[in-house]
Design an enzyme around this catalytic site. Structure first.
Site, PDB file in Angstrom:
ATOM      1  N   ASN A  33      33.692  35.095  44.071  1.00 24.79           N
ATOM      2  CA  ASN A  33      32.350  36.039  44.647  1.00 24.79           C
ATOM      3  C   ASN A  33      31.327  35.265  43.655  1.00 24.79           C
ATOM      4  O   ASN A  33      30.077  35.366  43.925  1.00 24.79           O
ATOM      5  CB  ASN A  33      32.740  37.372  44.756  1.00 24.79           C
ATOM      6  CG  ASN A  33      33.401  38.126  43.441  1.00 24.79           C
ATOM      7  OD1 ASN A  33      33.957  37.674  42.730  1.00 24.79           O
ATOM      8  ND2 ASN A  33      32.750  39.332  43.267  1.00 24.79           N
ATOM      9  N   GLU A  52      39.469  43.483  35.468  1.00 22.41           N
ATOM     10  CA  GLU A  52      38.206  44.140  36.311  1.00 22.41           C
ATOM     11  C   GLU A  52      38.663  43.942  37.495  1.00 22.41           C
ATOM     12  O   GLU A  52      38.539  42.713  38.377  1.00 22.41           O
ATOM     13  CB  GLU A  52      37.053  43.020  35.648  1.00 22.41           C
ATOM     14  CG  GLU A  52      35.696  43.396  35.945  1.00 22.41           C
ATOM     15  CD  GLU A  52      35.137  43.480  37.052  1.00 22.41           C
ATOM     16  OE1 GLU A  52      35.186  44.374  38.115  1.00 22.41           O
ATOM     17  OE2 GLU A  52      34.274  42.347  37.340  1.00 22.41           O
ATOM     18  N   CYS A  81      32.312  43.217  43.266  1.00 22.76           N
ATOM     19  CA  CYS A  81      33.212  44.454  42.784  1.00 22.76           C
ATOM     20  C   CYS A  81      32.557  45.634  42.740  1.00 22.76           C
ATOM     21  O   CYS A  81      32.907  46.763  43.065  1.00 22.76           O
ATOM     22  CB  CYS A  81      34.022  44.167  41.532  1.00 22.76           C
ATOM     23  SG  CYS A  81      32.859  43.571  40.207  1.00 22.76           S
ATOM     24  N   GLU A  92      33.691  44.104  29.778  1.00 18.56           N
ATOM     25  CA  GLU A  92      33.123  42.775  29.401  1.00 18.56           C
ATOM     26  C   GLU A  92      31.532  42.893  29.137  1.00 18.56           C
ATOM     27  O   GLU A  92      31.185  43.944  29.336  1.00 18.56           O
ATOM     28  CB  GLU A  92      33.669  41.662  30.651  1.00 18.56           C
ATOM     29  CG  GLU A  92      35.116  41.759  30.939  1.00 18.56           C
ATOM     30  CD  GLU A  92      35.172  40.661  31.758  1.00 18.56           C
ATOM     31  OE1 GLU A  92      35.611  40.812  33.022  1.00 18.56           O
ATOM     32  OE2 GLU A  92      35.282  39.487  31.227  1.00 18.56           O
TER      33      GLU A  92
HETATM   34  P1  NAI Z   1      43.050  37.586  44.087  1.00 16.80           P
HETATM   35  O1  NAI Z   1      43.074  38.590  43.294  1.00 16.80           O
HETATM   36  O2  NAI Z   1      44.280  37.179  45.004  1.00 16.80           O
HETATM   37  O3  NAI Z   1      42.209  36.255  43.646  1.00 16.80           O
HETATM   38  C1  NAI Z   1      41.537  36.142  42.338  1.00 16.80           C
HETATM   39  C2  NAI Z   1      41.983  35.146  41.666  1.00 16.80           C
HETATM   40  O4  NAI Z   1      43.352  35.256  41.254  1.00 16.80           O
HETATM   41  C3  NAI Z   1      42.086  33.648  42.181  1.00 16.80           C
HETATM   42  O5  NAI Z   1      41.623  32.720  41.217  1.00 16.80           O
HETATM   43  C4  NAI Z   1      43.476  33.574  42.628  1.00 16.80           C
HETATM   44  O6  NAI Z   1      43.728  32.068  42.687  1.00 16.80           O
HETATM   45  C5  NAI Z   1      44.018  34.392  41.272  1.00 16.80           C
HETATM   46  N1  NAI Z   1      45.525  34.683  41.600  1.00 16.80           N
HETATM   47  C6  NAI Z   1      46.088  35.148  42.685  1.00 16.80           C
HETATM   48  N2  NAI Z   1      47.459  35.142  42.719  1.00 16.80           N
HETATM   49  C7  NAI Z   1      47.767  35.177  41.477  1.00 16.80           C
HETATM   50  C8  NAI Z   1      48.849  35.447  40.615  1.00 16.80           C
HETATM   51  N3  NAI Z   1      50.119  35.728  41.100  1.00 16.80           N
HETATM   52  N4  NAI Z   1      48.695  35.084  39.076  1.00 16.80           N
HETATM   53  C9  NAI Z   1      47.644  34.751  38.594  1.00 16.80           C
HETATM   54  N5  NAI Z   1      46.452  34.779  39.370  1.00 16.80           N
HETATM   55  C10 NAI Z   1      46.435  34.689  40.655  1.00 16.80           C
HETATM   56  O7  NAI Z   1      41.954  37.849  45.347  1.00 16.80           O
HETATM   57  P2  NAI Z   1      41.863  37.404  46.902  1.00 16.80           P
HETATM   58  O8  NAI Z   1      42.821  37.271  47.630  1.00 16.80           O
HETATM   59  O9  NAI Z   1      40.908  36.054  46.827  1.00 16.80           O
HETATM   60  O10 NAI Z   1      41.036  38.606  47.624  1.00 16.80           O
HETATM   61  C11 NAI Z   1      41.422  39.796  47.931  1.00 16.80           C
HETATM   62  C12 NAI Z   1      40.497  40.859  47.872  1.00 16.80           C
HETATM   63  O11 NAI Z   1      40.331  41.061  46.454  1.00 16.80           O
HETATM   64  C13 NAI Z   1      39.079  40.972  48.273  1.00 16.80           C
HETATM   65  O12 NAI Z   1      39.182  41.197  49.732  1.00 16.80           O
HETATM   66  C14 NAI Z   1      38.632  41.920  47.431  1.00 16.80           C
HETATM   67  O13 NAI Z   1      38.808  43.274  47.828  1.00 16.80           O
HETATM   68  C15 NAI Z   1      39.234  41.626  45.937  1.00 16.80           C
HETATM   69  N6  NAI Z   1      38.263  40.967  45.131  1.00 16.80           N
HETATM   70  C16 NAI Z   1      37.891  41.713  44.115  1.00 16.80           C
HETATM   71  C17 NAI Z   1      36.909  40.835  43.504  1.00 16.80           C
HETATM   72  C18 NAI Z   1      36.279  41.524  42.197  1.00 16.80           C
HETATM   73  O14 NAI Z   1      35.022  40.955  41.659  1.00 16.80           O
HETATM   74  N7  NAI Z   1      36.869  42.696  41.573  1.00 16.80           N
HETATM   75  C19 NAI Z   1      36.707  39.455  43.529  1.00 16.80           C
HETATM   76  C20 NAI Z   1      37.569  38.692  44.428  1.00 16.80           C
HETATM   77  C21 NAI Z   1      38.447  39.705  45.527  1.00 16.80           C
END
Ligand code: NAI
Ligand code: MG
Length: 497
Positions: free
Chosen positions: A169, A267, A301, A478
């Protein structure tokens, strides 16, 4: 708009890509192809079409990057002079500013956000490097009074190799948010951008290199969470993991770090309330609530995704807010509308499913509620700014993070009721408070369980302000001086004299 930006936009719309985009990992001060020779495509959410490919890394690439980071920590960067770290980080801030136009266009293409939003992200990334450049040579410890027979000091050392797992994002500014303090503290880094948005982190690593960062101090390995993120956060040489993303993946990251007893900053998600009291400046609050949820198409977020509003002003407020939401323009980010695209098809499906489910449950859709395309091209992944009215406290529209342009409205009968509603989720990231009564505002600020409270201006604060969440929103902070702490460990040295 500058001629440089105009030329980049013209190039993109003429060729469906841009020349000179990075395609390899950045490891040990150079571009390096994926060990297994595999690549993946990245999409422009504004058209829904792939526009570039990048290295699909694996464990072997992670191994190379961590080894390079470990060497740089033991050598050139970890043992270097703090004042030199400061100079490199200042030059990085200047490098980001010098490349700001190209960075913003690429960020818009990779992520789908509007050009103005991407430009603001690039400015904030430059500011992060500038801020931590100023702190790099001021990481002072303590002397501890032990009486005349001892000399005791506590100094701050870099923790070592750090891993940074970044979401899609805010790809560029989130990368900067972790890298700038880590490098300022003398740590080295391996960063994994999200597979949806890999490009600008790679460009950041190259900018840092040109600013004089030694080889290996910052490495970027691209690819999926399973094949790159998982081995990175589980690597025994990684001493701290900074993760931003979903609660579910955050849990997995924490478990992986537990094996090595390495520390983590998490975060995670949010469902942040905006508490609007009847005595507030209603006109100002409507504009603020609008942008708190619809900026970045709601993919923030800390988005203000719940409106908790006093009953006496509820009907008028929702009607006027809906009218404003309906006025907002939507389209390809490079055309700079009010709202850009949803960053992935997967995320668009997730948002649509929430709203479809709300409709079947007869929830009142006061604005939006539909998937859209770019009105010019008929393509791309968009969702109309949506307002769902009068939601019950335990409804999933109140309890679950949607991460899109969808606001859930909750009606409060008193200020005490508003507080109960505001605290009524498992998240604790941010909260907004709107009132002209400073006593009411400060009492709510005292009682709301969240890492940041914004009074009469949502997202108030800057790189100087600590940022992070409570409960399911994570822990660790952060930004600000507190943002340096995760990257430092204390060493106490005590001598008997
Ligand atoms: P995600 O948390 O799976 O992805 C975030 C990062 O983690 C990406 O770089 C991904 O490749 C990495 N990742 C995924 N699995 C991992 C693992 N097992 N070990 C280490 N790194 C890993 O989130 P995703 O699937 O892209 O989005 C799903 C939901 O998460 C969204 O709909 C939203 O609700 C939430 N989200 C929250 C964010 C925030 O800023 N707090 C940012 C992005 C998503
Ligand atoms: Mg993309």
């Amino acid at each position: 708009m500058s001629t440089e930006t105009q030329a980049l936009i013209a190039e993109y719309f003429a060729s469906d890509t841009l020349a000179g985009l990075p395609r390899d990992h950045w490891i040990d001060g150079q571009w390096l192809a994926a060990s297994a020779g595999e690549s993946m495509e990245t999409f422009d959410p504004g058209t829904g079409k792939a526009f570039a490919s990048f290295a699909a890394g694996d464990e072997q690439d992670v191994e190379l990057a961590v080894a390079a980071a470990d060497k740089a920590w033991r050598g050139a960067w970890g043992k270097g002079l703090p004042a030199e770290r400061s100079r490199v980080l200042y030059r990085a801030a200047e490098g980001i500013r010098a490349n700001a136009e190209r960075l913003a266009v690429i960020e818009t293409l990779d992520n789908g956000k509007t050009l103005s939003e991407a430009q603001a992200d690039v400015r904030s990334a430059a500011r992060l490097f500038e801020y931590y450049a100023g702190a790099a040579d001021k990481l002072q410890g303590d002397t501890i009074p032990m009486g005349p027979d001892y000399v005791s000091q506590a100094s701050l050392e870099p923790v070592g190799v750090t891993a940074h797992v970044i979401p899609w994002n805010y790809p560029f500014s989130t990368a900067a948010r972790g890298l700038a303090p880590a490098l300022a503290a003398g740590c080295t880094a391996v960063l994994k951008p999200a597979e949806q948005t890999p490009l600008t982190a790679l460009l950041l690593a190259e900018i840092l290199h040109r600013a004089g960062l030694p080889a290996g101090a910052c490495n970027v390995v691209t690819g999926t969470g399973n094949r790159v993120g998982a081995p990175l956060v589980a690597h025994p040489k990684v001493r701290h993991v900074t993760f931003t993303g979903s609660v579910e993946t955050g849990r997995r990251v924490m478990q992986a770090a537990a094996r090595n007893i390495s520390s983590v900053t998490l975060e995670l998600g949010g469902k942040s309330p905006m508490v609007v009291l009847a005595d507030c400046d209603i006109d100002a609050a409507i504009e603020d609530v609008l942008w708190a949820i619809y900026s970045n198409a709601g993919q923030i977020c800390s988005a203000g995704s719940r409106l908790v509003i006093e009953r006496s002003v509820h009907a008028e407020f929702v009607e006027r807010l809906a009218a404003r939401a309906n006025e907002l323009t939507i389209g390809h980010g490079l055309k700079n509308p009010n709202i850009g695209a949803i960053s992935s098809l997967e995320q668009l499906d997730k948002i649509s499913t929430f709203v479809e489910d709300a409709r079947t449950r007869k929830i009142k859709v006061a604005a939006g509620g539909t998937r859209l395309t770019d009105p010019d091209s008929g393509r791309g992944w968009f969702f109309a700014p949506t307002l769902l009215d009068d939601i019950r406290p335990m409804d999933r529209l109140v309890q679950e993070e949607i991460f899109g342009p969808v606001l859930s409205v909750q009606v409060a009968d008193s200020i005490e009721h508003a507080l109960v509603l505001a605290n009524g989720t498992e998240f604790g990231l941010a909260a907004g408070i709107y009132t002209r009564d400073i006593t009411k505002a400060l009492r709510l600020a005292r009682d709301i369980d969240a890492g940041q409270i914004y009074i009469n201006e949502y997202f108030a604060g800057g790189v100087e302000t600590p940022f992070g969440g409570n409960r399911l929103s994570g822990f660790g902070r952060e930004k600000g001086l507190e943002g340096l702490r995760s990257y430092c460990r204390t060493k106490a040295v005590t001598a008997r004299i």
